[in-house]
Design an enzyme around this catalytic site. Structure first.
Site, PDB file in Angstrom:
ATOM      1  N   SER A 206      29.584  -9.982 -49.189  1.00  0.00           N
ATOM      2  CA  SER A 206      30.232 -10.075 -47.890  1.00  0.00           C
ATOM      3  C   SER A 206      31.692  -9.655 -47.892  1.00  0.00           C
ATOM      4  O   SER A 206      32.223  -9.283 -46.839  1.00  0.00           O
ATOM      5  CB  SER A 206      30.115 -11.506 -47.352  1.00  0.00           C
ATOM      6  OG  SER A 206      30.751 -12.423 -48.219  1.00  0.00           O
ATOM      7  N   HIS A 234      23.894 -11.620 -45.638  1.00  0.00           N
ATOM      8  CA  HIS A 234      24.534 -10.460 -45.012  1.00  0.00           C
ATOM      9  C   HIS A 234      23.628  -9.241 -45.054  1.00  0.00           C
ATOM     10  O   HIS A 234      24.093  -8.104 -45.198  1.00  0.00           O
ATOM     11  CB  HIS A 234      25.882 -10.180 -45.680  1.00  0.00           C
ATOM     12  CG  HIS A 234      26.903 -11.233 -45.409  1.00  0.00           C
ATOM     13  ND1 HIS A 234      27.680 -11.238 -44.270  1.00  0.00           N
ATOM     14  CD2 HIS A 234      27.246 -12.345 -46.099  1.00  0.00           C
ATOM     15  CE1 HIS A 234      28.485 -12.293 -44.286  1.00  0.00           C
ATOM     16  NE2 HIS A 234      28.232 -12.984 -45.375  1.00  0.00           N
ATOM     17  N   LYS A 265      23.857 -15.942 -38.757  1.00  0.00           N
ATOM     18  CA  LYS A 265      24.543 -14.660 -38.608  1.00  0.00           C
ATOM     19  C   LYS A 265      23.738 -13.769 -37.666  1.00  0.00           C
ATOM     20  O   LYS A 265      23.836 -13.890 -36.454  1.00  0.00           O
ATOM     21  CB  LYS A 265      24.797 -14.045 -39.974  1.00  0.00           C
ATOM     22  CG  LYS A 265      25.816 -14.848 -40.793  1.00  0.00           C
ATOM     23  CD  LYS A 265      26.104 -14.236 -42.126  1.00  0.00           C
ATOM     24  CE  LYS A 265      27.275 -14.949 -42.819  1.00  0.00           C
ATOM     25  NZ  LYS A 265      27.033 -16.377 -43.065  1.00  0.00           N
TER      26      LYS A 265
END
Length: 482
Positions: A206, A234, A265
Site C-alpha cells: 500500500s 489493496h 476499501k
C-alpha cells in the site's frame, strides 16, 4: 505516636497522592517528548474532518468549497453508491443495528453466513470467515495456525497487521528482503527443518503500489513444500480482469492457499475483514482465532453494504476496466510532468519527494487548491505524496494533474533553475534530487533565494506562486487545466 508517623513517612516517602501526581507529571513529560519528536521529524499526522459522505468530491471542515478527494481507498467509488447505501438501509431495517454478541454465542445471522459463502465463491475458495477488520483477520490467523514446529517467511515491507499477527504466533520467523526472490529461496532452504512453511506477503504493497511477484513466490513454495498466504486488502475488487485480486492478475489463483482481505476499501468501504481458504482452516479459525471469538459480530448494515458491493462486481467487470484506464492515465501524465511515481499499474500513486516536511507541506498546499492528498513516509523507501484516482471522473483527474503540475511548478520552477527547462526540467537530475538539494534561505527582510547543494544561486522569477511555468509561457503543459 509521633515516632510511628515519622517511621511511616521515612518508609513510604511522600504521601500517596503526591506520588501519584509525580508519576503523572513524569508520564506527561515522556509523552510530550515523544510527540515533539514526531513533530520535529515532520511526520505528524493530522486528521482532517470530513463533513460530507465519502466520495471523489467531499467537504472538509475549515475549508471553503468542495474538495477533490485523492487519498481514500474508495477504489471503485462504491462507498456512496446508491445501491450499496440502499442495501445497508434494508439490512438495518430487517436485522437491526447490531447483535450485542460474539458470533459463537448469539451473533450469527443468515446475512453473515450468506456473505461468507459469497466471499468464498468470489475468490474461488472452499470457505470464508468474517472479522471486524482485516487487521483482526491477520491477528487471528498465524497464532491459530502455526506452532513452534512451524516457520513463517515474511516480506520485510509487509503491512503492520501482518507483522503484528506473526509476532503473536510461536512459529520460527524469517524475514526476506522486499520482493527479493533469491533471498526468499535462501530462507526457504534454511526453513526446511520445520513442519510447515508459510510464505506471507501483501499482494499489493500500500505504501508504494508495487505488486508481489506471486508467480515466482508460488514456484518457490512448490519447490520447497511451502504454503502461500496473501493479504489482498489493496487488490480485492479491482486487480485482475474481474477484480479477484493479484492472484487472478498473475494467474496463480489455484496456487495461493490463504487469502486475507478487507471489506473496508473497494468493497463498500465500511468495515470488516475476512480469511478465505481451505474449509478445515476456516473451521479451525472459528474455534481458535481470538479476534473472531472475542469480538462482536459485524453490524448488519455493514454486511448488507459489502454483500451488495460484491454483487455489483460479480455482475459486470465494467467498473474494474474503467478504473484500470484511469490509473494508467494518471500515472503516465504525472511521469510526463517530471514526477517520480513509485509502483506499477496500481491505483495507489506515490509521488516520491525525498523529504517528509516537503511532503507534508505539499499536501497542505494541495488542500488549499482543493485537492486532498496524503503525505506519508516509509522508513525504507522515503517520504512521498500519495494519490488514488480511479474512482474519479475524467475531468476530476485532469484537475488533479494540473494542480500537481502547478504545485510542482511552485516548488521546482518558480525559480529559474539556471535555465534548465520547464516543468520537470532538471538538467539530468531527478525531481527528488532537486528537492533534497534545495534549501530556502532568507536574505535581508524580503529577498529570498534558493541555494542548491552545489551552492549555486538561483535567480527568482516574477510569476504567481503555484503557476505551472509551461502554462505561464503558453507552452504545452503536460496536463492543461480542464
Amino acid at each position: 505516636m509521633w515516632a510511628g508517623n515519622a517511621w511511616r513517612a521515612a518508609l513510604f516517602g511522600v504521601p500517596r497522592g503526591c506520588r501519584a501526581q509525580s508519576a503523572l507529571a513524569q508520564l506527561r513529560g515522556i509523552l510530550e517528548g515523544e510527540l515533539e519528536g514526531i513533530r520535529g521529524a515532520g511526520t505528524w499526522k493530522s486528521e482532517r474532518v470530513i463533513t460530507s459522505r465519502q466520495g471523489p468530491h467531499i467537504h472538509v471542515d475549515g475549508v471553503s468549497g468542495g474538495i477533490l478527494n485523492f487519498c481514500a481507498n474508495n477504489y471503485l467509488g462504491l462507498s456512496s453508491h446508491p445501491k450499496v447505501i440502499q442495501a445497508g438501509l434494508q439490512a438495518l431495517e430487517e436485522f437491526g443495528a447490531g447483535l450485542s454478541s460474539v458470533r459463537f454465542i448469539c451473533g450469527t445471522q443468515s446475512i453473515h453466513k450468506n456473505l461468507e459463502a459469497k466471499i468464498a465463491r468470489f475468490h474461488q475458495r472452499e470457505d470464508a470467515i468474517l472479522y471486524p477488520s482485516c487487521f483482526d483477520a491477520n491477528a487471528g490467523l498465524f497464532e491459530a495456525l502455526l506452532t513452534p514446529e512451524d516457520a513463517v517467511l515474511s516480506d520485510e515491507l509487509n503491512h503492520a497487521s501482518i507483522i503484528d499477527g506473526i509476532r503473536l504466533c510461536k512459529a520460527h520467523k524469517y524475514r526476506y528482503r522486499h520482493l527479493d526472490m533469491a533471498d526468499l529461496e535462501a530462507k526457504l532452504q534454511e526453513a526446511q527443518k520445520h513442519r510447515l512453511r508459510l510464505v506471507a506477503t501483501d499482494g499489493a504493497f500500500s505504501m508504494d503500489g508495487d505488486i508481489a511477484p506471486l508467480q515466482e513466490i508460488c514456484r518457490l513454495a512448490s519447490r520447497y513444500g511451502a504454503l502461500v498466504f496473501v493479504d489482498e486488502c489493496h487488490a480485492t475488487g479491482f486487480l485482475g480482469p474481474t477484480g479477484r485480486g493479484t492472484d487472478e492478475l498473475l494467474g496463480v489463483m489455484d496456487q495461493v492457499t490463504i487469502i486475507n482481505s478487507t471489506l473496508g476499501k473497494a468493497l463498500g468501504g465500511a468495515s470488516g475483514g475476512y480469511t478465505t481458504g481451505p474449509e478445515p482452516l476456516v473451521s479451525l479459525l472459528r474455534q481458535r482465532a481470538r479476534p473472531y471469538l472475542f469480538s462482536n459480530s459485524l453490524p448488519p448494515a455493514v454486511v448488507g453494504c459489502a454483500s451488495k458491493a460484491l454483487d455489483l462486481l460479480m455482475e459486470s467487470n465494467t467498473i474494474v476496466q474503467s478504473m484500470a484506464a484511469k490509473t494508467q492515465r494518471f500515472r503516465s501524465k504525472m511521469e510526463a510532468a517530471g514526477f517520480t511515481v513509485s509502483g506499477a499499474s496500481h491505483p495507489i500513486c506515490p509521488v516520491m519527494l525525498g523529504d517528509a516536511r516537503l511532503a507534508s507541506r505539499m499536501a497542505d498546499d494541495m488542500l488549499k487548491r482543493g485537492h486532498h492528498l496524503h503525505a506519508g513516509c516509509l522508513a525504507l523507501r522515503g517520504p512521498r505524496l500519495q494519490g488514488c484516482a480511479p474512482a474519479h471522473l475524467p475531468h476530476h483527474v485532469r484537475q488533479q494533474l494540473h494542480a500537481g503540475c502547478c504545485l510542482g511548478g511552485q516548488v521546482r520552477c518558480a525559480w529559474d533553475l539556471a535555465g534548465q527547462g520547464c516543468v520537470g526540467g532538471s538538467g539530468g537530475r531527478s525531481p527528488e534530487q532537486i528537492l533534497i538539494g534545495l534549501r530556502k534561505e532568507r536574505v535581508g527582510d524580503q529577498k529570498r533565494r534558493w541555494v542548491a547543494g552545489n551552492k549555486s544561486s538561483l535567480t527568482p522569477r516574477k510569476q504567481p506562486l503555484g503557476t505551472c511555468r509551461a502554462c505561464l509561457r503558453g507552452l504545452s503543459c503536460p496536463s492543461p487545466p480542464p
